[in-house]
Design a protein around this motif. Structure first.
Motif, short mmCIF file in Angstrom:
data_model
loop_
_atom_site.label_atom_id
_atom_site.label_comp_id
_atom_site.label_asym_id
_atom_site.label_seq_id
_atom_site.Cartn_x
_atom_site.Cartn_y
_atom_site.Cartn_z
N THR A 249 2.16 1.45 -6.35
CA THR A 249 0.76 1.22 -5.38
C THR A 249 0.10 1.63 -6.06
O THR A 249 -0.41 2.45 -6.59
N LEU B 206 -7.62 -1.00 1.42
CA LEU B 206 -8.05 -0.16 0.71
C LEU B 206 -9.18 0.20 1.24
O LEU B 206 -10.36 1.07 0.94
N ARG C 294 -4.46 -6.47 2.27
CA ARG C 294 -4.12 -4.59 0.99
C ARG C 294 -5.52 -4.77 0.96
O ARG C 294 -6.39 -2.89 0.83
N ILE D 142 1.10 -0.57 -0.03
CA ILE D 142 0.04 0.15 0.24
C ILE D 142 0.44 1.56 0.05
O ILE D 142 0.65 2.15 -0.89
N ALA E 115 -2.95 2.23 -4.47
CA ALA E 115 -4.30 2.93 -3.44
C ALA E 115 -4.63 4.00 -3.80
O ALA E 115 -6.12 3.91 -4.00
#
Length: 838
Positions: free
Chosen positions: A475, A768, A764, A470, A477
């Motif tokens: 990433t 998120l 993960r 993350i 994200a």
């Protein structure tokens, strides 16, 4: 020359197929299709209402009068103007069949009804024959719902007032049912002449008359309307004609359509995040190619034009497919939709909604592709040598920012123009922008938090790997939180609106509401009515007041609409009462009540909140048309009127001498224990057949059903938005697949088990999804409050079950996407993956 070279390069790039652009195309197609579909349905209904305007209205034109019949002069004018005139009387009453009673909306007609169209009855028979009756009694036809409620079959007898009727058939189709508004009871259709001895149409009772006109071909409807209004300027008539046969329905459809289009725009914004992410990911893969082109002498303009043409061509393809798909689906489903719609619709491909969707899609596509494209021109030849020459620019250059701002302004302007509601558009645009900012900050915050917490998770490998993915480089994200969060924000806002719409009536009513409204009580019946109520042990309180209905026609000598615009008080007739003293507990906020036994010029007390909204002040002259007579009264006081109590509340109250001589009836609210309601209904209907009882509980149920239907429509719009967000989420997961496969290969080489790798991927995704869901709660609550307060004008409270479900949904959706793409990293063979990276 530069443009030609760019076009040639773009064409060669496109030969590689649509790899990397499926999500971009999907986002554009979904967003544009949703807007085109809503617009097509709206336009189809509008076209149906226009084409069938005369049939819906029951004639080429209609003159409506409030609680009176047309005068001799008005009848003479209609006879001279029209080829045929049909009179319809509309009112509420109680239908009594044995021990059963049911509120019904009665339509009393003449022998010419209907001028256009035909009623459909079951069993099949001519309407005229059904209304002729049998066994020496006048006939009537009823809505099947009312027949079932009264436990009747054709041939049974029932009473309206003091008149007995015979039920001849069920009314399956009423030809002009779109013009009557929301009735509080199912329909009963009969002849006006049969009511002569019923006691239901006495002076002062609540009814309206509609005169349907068949006009000569080629009649100028606009000129005729002006002539009718001028000839009856003081009569309070309302004119409707075939140009808009069901104005209330048309306005509702347009407003709901505009709202759903704005919900669709939210979905397009969600798709925009996916478009931007897809373009960014594609250009990242083309970095080396761009650097080579720069080495060979291609300038910044050539590079930018190459990829702008390439991405623009794909966006154009998505626009065409989305527009045709969105307009085509309602056309394909036309038979199903026509069967479910209560109004006529003509489904076809209409250019207006298709153009509207294409404009929205074009502006959104440009807006979200320019930001990643702006960085293309900063890629230099030095990028061929590791990361040398990498651009550190975070924001696009100033010219790009100016163009992006212009596109955003054009998008908001287009939405305001097409929806016709500037405030709703600004709130929608502000909500989307605010949600994007909040979600962007949340994405940055969770990345920073992941980096900060990673050292503390060294003893838990799966957690450490999840935090590293993350917060580390590369990433996803950002796009995951943005796309999913915005989709969930829209869904959260709609969930709050839905919950507040469904609970508005029940929540806004006091805990102690009346059991019945009794209307059409005559003055000479009031002593007996009060005596019966006082003698009934189940009755706890009775309120009563004289009631007339009037239309505000002028304010200070000017047309009321010029002064107060389209305020709801001016939309039709309003209740007017009179009294010597202020109502018990009334709060006078300005001015003073007239003295007892006042006999001077008319004075009026007005509801304070509505007066403020209309711009009224003490001393203003308000002209009210009551039963065809204009009464001009001076505004002498303002008072608080709380309509949420469900008790008696009038916008206007006048001094008795101004109204007492006019024919009128009384209204009463009765508070009673639930177990006493049935007894009261039977007693009053038997003793006073002309009096109509309206159950507050039944009225609330009908309005709640309507609000529930409206809320359901908004939920479907939000579902399309969430589907787009899920598509973007899948795109982000797919774009991240290569990095996850390489990461899994490294972890396997270092001894990690498949279970720990899978746990890492799930953690993960869950983190998120939770971040997106938490931000969505805040954005949804704020958006729901704004729409409820400024658009729906209802009270608001947070619907926590719906809000918490959003967080759970966010986590579940991201987990599903992560698990769907987990198979590749888990089954990857480390040797093959690592050898390919050498």
């Amino acid at each position: 020359m530069t443009l030609r070279i760019a076009a040639r390069l773009a064409r060669r790039e496109l030969r590689g197929g649509l790899a990397g652009f499926r999500i971009l195309l999907g986002c554009i197609i979904l967003g544009v299709a949703a807007i085109a579909a809503v617009g097509t349905i709206r336009e189809s209904i509008t076209a149906g209402l226009t084409a069938e305007g005369a049939a819906l209205l029951g004639g080429d034109a209609e003159i409506e009068l409030t609680y009176r019949f047309a005068s001799e002069g008005e009848r003479a004018w209609m006879a001279e103007t029209a080829l045929a005139v049909s009179e319809v009387v509309d009112f509420r009453s109680l239908a009594v069949a044995g021990d059963e009673r049911g509120l019904t909306q009665v339509k009393a007609v003449d022998n010419l009804y209907p001028l256009i169209g035909a009623a459909r009855l079951e069993p099949d028979m001519a309407l005229g024959a059904a209304l002729d009756g049998a066994e020496g009694l006048p006939g009537a036809v009823m809505d099947p719902v009312l027949i079932a409620r009264l436990d009747m079959v054709p041939g049974d007898r029932f009473a309206l007032g003091t008149q007995e009727f015979i039920l001849m058939a069920a009314l399956v189709r009423e030809p002009d049912n779109a013009t009557g508004g929301i009735g509080l009871g199912p329909r009963t259709l009969l002849r006006t002449e049969a009511l002569a001895t019923s006691g239901l149409l006495q002076p002062g009772t609540l009814f309206s008359t509609r005169y349907r006109l068949t006009l000569p071909p080629g009649t100028d409807l606009e000129a005729l309307q002006a002539e009718a209004e001028a000839a009856s300027e003081a009569s309070g008539l309302r004119w409707t004609d075939a140009r808009n046969g069901a104005p209330g329905v048309a306005e509702f459809v347009n407003r709901l359509g505009a709202f759903l289009v704005l919900v669709g725009l939210s979905g397009l914004a969600v798709g925009g995040v996916g478009i931007s992410a897809a373009v960014r990911a594609y250009l990242a893969r083309k970095t080396e190619t761009i650097a080579i082109l720069r080495t060979l002498g291609a300038g910044r303009g050539t590079i930018l034009a190459t990829y702008f043409i390439q991405i623009g061509a794909l966006c154009a393809l998505g626009l065409v497919v989305g527009t045709v798909l969105g307009a085509g689906i309602p056309v394909l489903l036309a038979p199903l939709l026509e069967a479910r719609l209560p109004v006529p619709a003509r489904f076809a491909f209409y250019p207006g909604p298709m153009l509207e969707a294409a404009i929205y899609g074009t502006l959104a596509a440009l807006l979200f592709t320019l930001i990643p494209l702006a960085k293309v021109q900063d890629i230099r030849a030095a990028r061929l040598f590791r990361d040398g020459g990498a651009s550190e620019r975070t924001w696009p250059p100033l010219p790009f920012l100016a163009v992006i701002a212009l596109l955003l302004a054009l998008l908001v302007t287009a939405a305001a123009v097409f929806s016709g509601n500037l405030m709703l558009t600004l709130w929608t645009a502000g909500g989307i922008l605010g949600a994007l900012i909040l979600l962007g900050l949340a994405a940055r915050a969770i990345k920073a938090l992941a980096r900060a917490l990673r050292p503390a998770a060294r003893g838990r490998p799966a957690v450490a790997w999840a935090l590293g993915a993350i917060g580390g480089p590369g990433t996803t994200a950002g796009p995951v939180v943005l796309s999913l969060g915005l989709g969930l924000s829209v869904l959260a806002a709609v969930g709050q609106i839905d919950g507040n719409l469904r609970g508005a009536i029940e929540r806004d009513l006091p805990t102690r509401a009346p059991a019945f409204f009794f209307v059409d009580l005559q003055r000479d019946q009031m002593p007996e009515f009060r005596a019966r109520m006082e003698a009934d042990m189940g009755v706890t309180e009775v309120q009563a007041a004289p009631m007339l209905r009037g239309i505000i026609t002028q304010i200070n000598g000017r047309p009321a609409a010029e002064v107060a615009g389209t305020h709801w008080v001016l939309e039709g007739d309003r209740g007017v009462t009179y009294s010597d003293a202020p109502p018990e507990g009334a709060e006078i906020t300005a001015g003073a009540w007239w003295p007892e036994d006042y006999a001077g010029p008319p004075q009026v007390s007005f509801a304070a909140e509505e007066a403020s909204e209309m711009g009224l002040n003490l001393g203003d002259a308000i002209t009210v048309n009551i039963l065809g007579r204009d009464i001009t009264a001076t505004l002498t006081s303002l008072r608080v009127v709380d309509f949420s109590t469900a008790g008696i509340g009038f916008i206007m109250s006048m001094n008795p001498s101004a109204l007492e001589g006019a024919p009128h009836s009384f209204i009463s609210t009765v508070y009673a224990a639930p177990e006493a309601e049935g007894r009261l209904l039977r007693e009053i209907s038997n003793a006073m057949p002309n009096v109509t009882a309206i159950s507050v509980r039944d009225a609330i149920s009908r309005v709640s059903d309507l609000l529930g239907s409206l809320a359901s429509a908004t939920s479907w719009g939000a579902a399309a938005t969430l589907l787009t967000g899920f598509l973007v989420l899948i795109g982000a997961a797919a774009a991240d697949q290569g990095a996850r496969v390489y990461e899994a290969a490294v972890l396997k080489t270092l001894g990690a088990s498949r279970g720990r790798i899978l746990l890492s991927l799930a953690l993960r995704a869950g983190l998120l999804g939770a971040a997106a869901g938490i931000v969505a709660i805040g954005a949804g609550i704020l958006g729901g409050w704004a729409v409820s307060h400024f658009v729906m004008d209802t009270s608001y409270r947070v619907i926590w079950p719906s809000a918490l479900a959003i967080v759970i949904g966010g986590v579940a959706v991201t987990l599903l996407a992560a698990l769907a793409f987990a198979w590749g990293p888990l089954r990857a063979r480390p040797a093959r993956v690592l050898r390919a990276r050498e």
